[in-house]
Design a protein around this motif. Structure first.
Motif, PDB file in Angstrom:
ATOM      1  N   GLU A  17      11.917  -3.447  25.456  1.00 49.58           N
ATOM      2  CA  GLU A  17      11.490  -4.474  24.650  1.00 49.58           C
ATOM      3  C   GLU A  17      11.623  -6.078  25.035  1.00 49.58           C
ATOM      4  N   GLU A  73      14.415 -14.228  21.925  1.00 49.52           N
ATOM      5  CA  GLU A  73      15.029 -14.733  20.585  1.00 49.52           C
ATOM      6  C   GLU A  73      14.069 -16.066  19.894  1.00 49.52           C
ATOM      7  N   LYS A 127       9.007  -4.165  33.155  1.00 49.01           N
ATOM      8  CA  LYS A 127      10.262  -4.852  31.844  1.00 49.01           C
ATOM      9  C   LYS A 127      11.203  -5.797  33.515  1.00 49.01           C
ATOM     10  N   ASN A 150       9.737 -10.259  32.888  1.00 48.37           N
ATOM     11  CA  ASN A 150      10.667 -11.330  33.492  1.00 48.37           C
ATOM     12  C   ASN A 150      10.843 -11.960  34.257  1.00 48.37           C
ATOM     13  N   LEU A 200       7.433 -14.281  34.396  1.00 44.58           N
ATOM     14  CA  LEU A 200       8.162 -15.786  33.527  1.00 44.58           C
ATOM     15  C   LEU A 200       8.805 -16.554  33.786  1.00 44.58           C
ATOM     16  N   GLY A 225      17.364 -20.512  30.952  1.00 39.85           N
ATOM     17  CA  GLY A 225      18.642 -19.993  30.635  1.00 39.85           C
ATOM     18  C   GLY A 225      18.310 -19.071  30.153  1.00 39.85           C
ATOM     19  N   CYS A 243      18.973 -13.523  29.393  1.00 37.69           N
ATOM     20  CA  CYS A 243      17.581 -12.271  30.109  1.00 37.69           C
ATOM     21  C   CYS A 243      17.028 -12.937  31.584  1.00 37.69           C
ATOM     22  N   PHE A 244      16.821 -14.060  31.586  1.00 40.07           N
ATOM     23  CA  PHE A 244      15.726 -14.695  32.851  1.00 40.07           C
ATOM     24  C   PHE A 244      17.153 -14.659  34.344  1.00 40.07           C
ATOM     25  N   ASP A 276      18.252 -11.039  34.627  1.00 39.17           N
ATOM     26  CA  ASP A 276      16.584  -9.939  35.100  1.00 39.17           C
ATOM     27  C   ASP A 276      16.529 -10.751  36.986  1.00 39.17           C
ATOM     28  N   ARG A 285      12.808 -32.349  28.426  1.00 39.82           N
ATOM     29  CA  ARG A 285      12.056 -31.451  27.726  1.00 39.82           C
ATOM     30  C   ARG A 285      10.351 -31.605  26.903  1.00 39.82           C
TER      31      ARG A 285
HETATM   32  C1  UGA Z   1      12.646 -14.096  27.342  1.00 43.18           C
HETATM   33  C2  UGA Z   1      10.512 -13.846  27.639  1.00 43.18           C
HETATM   34  O1  UGA Z   1      10.691 -14.181  26.625  1.00 43.18           O
HETATM   35  C3  UGA Z   1      11.086 -12.302  26.570  1.00 43.18           C
HETATM   36  O2  UGA Z   1       9.906 -11.042  26.607  1.00 43.18           O
HETATM   37  C4  UGA Z   1      12.167 -10.333  26.983  1.00 43.18           C
HETATM   38  O3  UGA Z   1      11.855  -9.299  25.850  1.00 43.18           O
HETATM   39  C5  UGA Z   1      13.690 -11.255  26.928  1.00 43.18           C
HETATM   40  O4  UGA Z   1      13.315 -12.639  27.766  1.00 43.18           O
HETATM   41  C6  UGA Z   1      14.422  -9.907  26.989  1.00 43.18           C
HETATM   42  O5  UGA Z   1      14.573  -9.638  28.199  1.00 43.18           O
HETATM   43  O6  UGA Z   1      15.310  -9.837  26.415  1.00 43.18           O
HETATM   44  P1  UGA Z   1      14.118 -15.396  25.423  1.00 43.18           P
HETATM   45  O7  UGA Z   1      15.267 -15.171  26.583  1.00 43.18           O
HETATM   46  O8  UGA Z   1      14.575 -14.915  24.214  1.00 43.18           O
HETATM   47  O9  UGA Z   1      13.202 -13.590  25.897  1.00 43.18           O
HETATM   48  O10 UGA Z   1      13.927 -16.882  25.246  1.00 43.18           O
HETATM   49  P2  UGA Z   1      12.545 -17.541  26.479  1.00 43.18           P
HETATM   50  O11 UGA Z   1      11.443 -17.821  25.444  1.00 43.18           O
HETATM   51  O12 UGA Z   1      11.370 -16.572  27.184  1.00 43.18           O
HETATM   52  O13 UGA Z   1      12.711 -18.509  27.538  1.00 43.18           O
HETATM   53  C7  UGA Z   1      13.592 -18.239  28.608  1.00 43.18           C
HETATM   54  C8  UGA Z   1      13.858 -19.684  28.753  1.00 43.18           C
HETATM   55  O14 UGA Z   1      12.802 -20.220  29.181  1.00 43.18           O
HETATM   56  C9  UGA Z   1      14.403 -21.088  28.168  1.00 43.18           C
HETATM   57  O15 UGA Z   1      15.884 -21.593  28.849  1.00 43.18           O
HETATM   58  C10 UGA Z   1      13.710 -22.041  27.559  1.00 43.18           C
HETATM   59  O16 UGA Z   1      13.762 -22.935  27.448  1.00 43.18           O
HETATM   60  C11 UGA Z   1      12.371 -21.572  29.107  1.00 43.18           C
HETATM   61  N1  UGA Z   1      11.276 -22.578  29.243  1.00 43.18           N
HETATM   62  C12 UGA Z   1       9.885 -21.195  28.460  1.00 43.18           C
HETATM   63  C13 UGA Z   1      10.713 -23.240  29.876  1.00 43.18           C
HETATM   64  O17 UGA Z   1      11.507 -23.773  30.158  1.00 43.18           O
HETATM   65  N2  UGA Z   1       9.136 -22.687  30.007  1.00 43.18           N
HETATM   66  C14 UGA Z   1       8.286 -22.809  29.134  1.00 43.18           C
HETATM   67  O18 UGA Z   1       7.334 -23.169  29.359  1.00 43.18           O
HETATM   68  C15 UGA Z   1       9.014 -21.617  28.586  1.00 43.18           C
END
Ligand code: UGA
Length: 472
Positions: free
Chosen positions: A155, A159, A228, A232, A235, A281, A284-285, A288, A436
């Motif tokens: 998936e 969030e 998956k 992650n 990204l 943070g 997930c990231f 993973d 930010r």
């Molecule tokens: C992430 C992935 O984006 C989803 O595709 C995946 O399904 C999910 O993990 C998971 O494995 O369950 P999520 O943890 O909800 O989703 O959050 P993100 O929107 O990806 O952001 C993750 C972190 O990266 C946040 O702390 C955000 O502030 C940071 N971020 C994101 C940055 O610092 N810079 C960016 O350009 C993007």
């Protein structure tokens, strides 16, 4: 019963499980959502929704008692379902590996309960080879090979936009090693891949439609598991990469947003996930990246690159903290306004939140913190209880009242609309350190702020001079 309707059990009603269960019901299936937490099941049955997510309550209200039910009886749900999706937690273990004990326990119980063919589908994020282990566990419990298959359907929802991400995905990935299993998975998602769902009355709106339905990628089970983790990790790497570029920008006096824009216009790179800040943070990231690295190492592959991604992410918070220090000189007794506690905007989730790490450090240095977050204050108060040095306030202006500096720690949209004049008059000193990059530095100078952000030239209020961050 409609022949396209499948009976599905979703085990685990956390973020992924609950959203998947609601969305499977929404696209026409009969769903049983299973959780061993009786209290949670009772709440869900009574109409409660334990997580803050747009459209989720609407979908649950639409289908509760009809095509979705909640139960703690895994055995019965497994017996009655054609497909069983496992969406339980896979927390980080001590070595960085994923702790798969919940998956193991669920697989054993499924095996003890079933007496006809079931497709068991991994929905949780799991390392490659987990399908093999599930197969082995089910077999060990006496189930013959013909009575089950194990498939992977990772998936990708985020969030804050979980329901829309699920129903309007970039892609649906299914991994199966038998045609029987693959055919069932195709049927599950047919309303999305044919585009039929998007024309139905009351469909949740999003980027997909009849002419541009959700694409499905069919892969082997192992490849799907890897997609998956690799996605992650990639990204997270993109974020760490731009954060280091931001640090170079600071060193040479360039603006990282211009650099990111120029990079992102190359369609091979793409503009998303190139926002510099205080690092990633969430639940997930961090988990993973560690798990993927661990699994690669176990297979004899050195994935040191991921170690660098983690290191950069940790250092980014320290760098930000040094910036705050360079603005304030000393910390003890200073009052700091902290805007944002969640790991990103749009959620009340504080797991692995960089904002909390920075607050922890401020408190450790003897600061008094006045924090505001639109959704995450209750959760944060469980970690940093309200007290003499830690205060939770009603709005950003109250946080700023008499503060020596204001920090932006989460990218909430509502912070972008702050009344800067009001904020400046509330602050004791007009200093903003923005983790930010929410504001335009030129405008902040006009408004009379000393403003520091990430990877962009800082601006200093005429009455202020900043300490050189390189001087300890
Ligand atoms: C992430 C992935 O984006 C989803 O595709 C995946 O399904 C999910 O993990 C998971 O494995 O369950 P999520 O943890 O909800 O989703 O959050 P993100 O929107 O990806 O952001 C993750 C972190 O990266 C946040 O702390 C955000 O502030 C940071 N971020 C994101 C940055 O610092 N810079 C960016 O350009 C993007």
């Amino acid at each position: 019963m409609d022949s396209s309707r499948l009976s599905i059990a979703v085990v685990g009603s956390g973020y992924v499980g609950l959203v998947a269960a609601a969305c499977f019901a929404e696209i026409g299936h009969q769903v049983s959502c299973v959780d061993n937490d009786e209290q949670k099941v009772a709440t869900l049955r009574a109409g409660g929704v334990p997580i803050h997510e747009e459209y989720l309550a609407d979908l649950l209200n639409r289908h509760r008692g009809q095509s979705i039910e909640f139960t703690s009886n895994l055995g019965q749900a497994a017996r009655e379902a054609q497909l069983i999706f496992i969406a339980v937690g896979t927390p980080q273990g001590e070595t960085g590996s994923a702790d798969l004990s919940y998956v193991d326990a669920v697989a054993s119980e499924i095996a003890r309960s079933i007496d006809d063919y079931k497709l068991i589908v991994e929905k949780s994020t799991v390392p490659v080879y987990t399908n093999e282990w599930i197969r082995r566990v089910v077999g060990r419990n006496g189930v013959v090979e013909e009575l089950f298959d194990v498939a992977s359907n990772p998936e990708f929802l985020r969030e804050g936009t979980a329901v829309v991400d699920f129903l309007h995905p970039d892609r649906i990935v299914v991994g199966a090693d038998s045609e029987k299993a693959m055919a069932l998975l195709r049927r599950v998602y047919e309303p999305l891949t044919s585009g039929e769902y998007y024309e139905s009355a009351g469909a949740i709106p999003g980027m997909r439609n009849r002419n541009s339905p959700a694409p499905m990628l069919e892969a082997s089970t192992k490849a799907a598991e890897l997609i998956k983790h690799a996605s992650n990790a990639f990204l997270a790497m993109k974020i760490s990469f731009i954060n280091v570029v931001a640090n170079v920008c600071e060193a040479v006096g360039a603006d990282v947003e211009q650099v990111a824009q120029g990079m992102g216009q190359d369609s091979r790179i793409g503009p998303r996930f190139l926002n510099a800040g205080i690092g990633y943070g969430g639940s997930c990231f961090p988990k993973d990246v560690a798990a993927f690295r661990y699994v690669a190492e176990r297979m004899g592959v050195d994935f040191g690159l991921l170690g660098e991604v983690e290191k950069i992410n940790a250092e980014q918070r320290i760098r930000f903290f040094q910036k705050v220090r360079s603005a304030l000189w000393t910390f003890r007794g200073k009052r700091i306004a902290a805007l944002g506690l969640a790991f990103k905007g749009g959620t009340d989730d504080i797991r692995e939140s960089p904002a909390l790490e920075i607050i922890r450090q401020l408190l450790h240095e003897g600061c008094k913190v006045a924090a505001y977050d639109p959704a995450a204050m209750e959760r944060a108060a469980a970690i940093f209880p309200e007290g003499e040095n830690m205060q939770y306030v009603r709005d950003p202006y109250e946080a700023a009242q008499g503060a020596d500096a204001l920090l932006i720690l989460t990218d909430w949209e509502e912070f972008q609309r702050l009344d800067m004049t009001r904020l400046r008059s509330a602050l004791r000193y007009p200093i903003i350190v923005d983790g930010r990059n929410l504001f335009d530095p030129a405008r902040m100078t006009e408004l009379g702020f000393t403003y520091m952000s990430v990877g962009r030239p800082g601006v200093v209020h005429p009455r202020e001079t900043l300490a050189n961050p390189n001087i300890p």
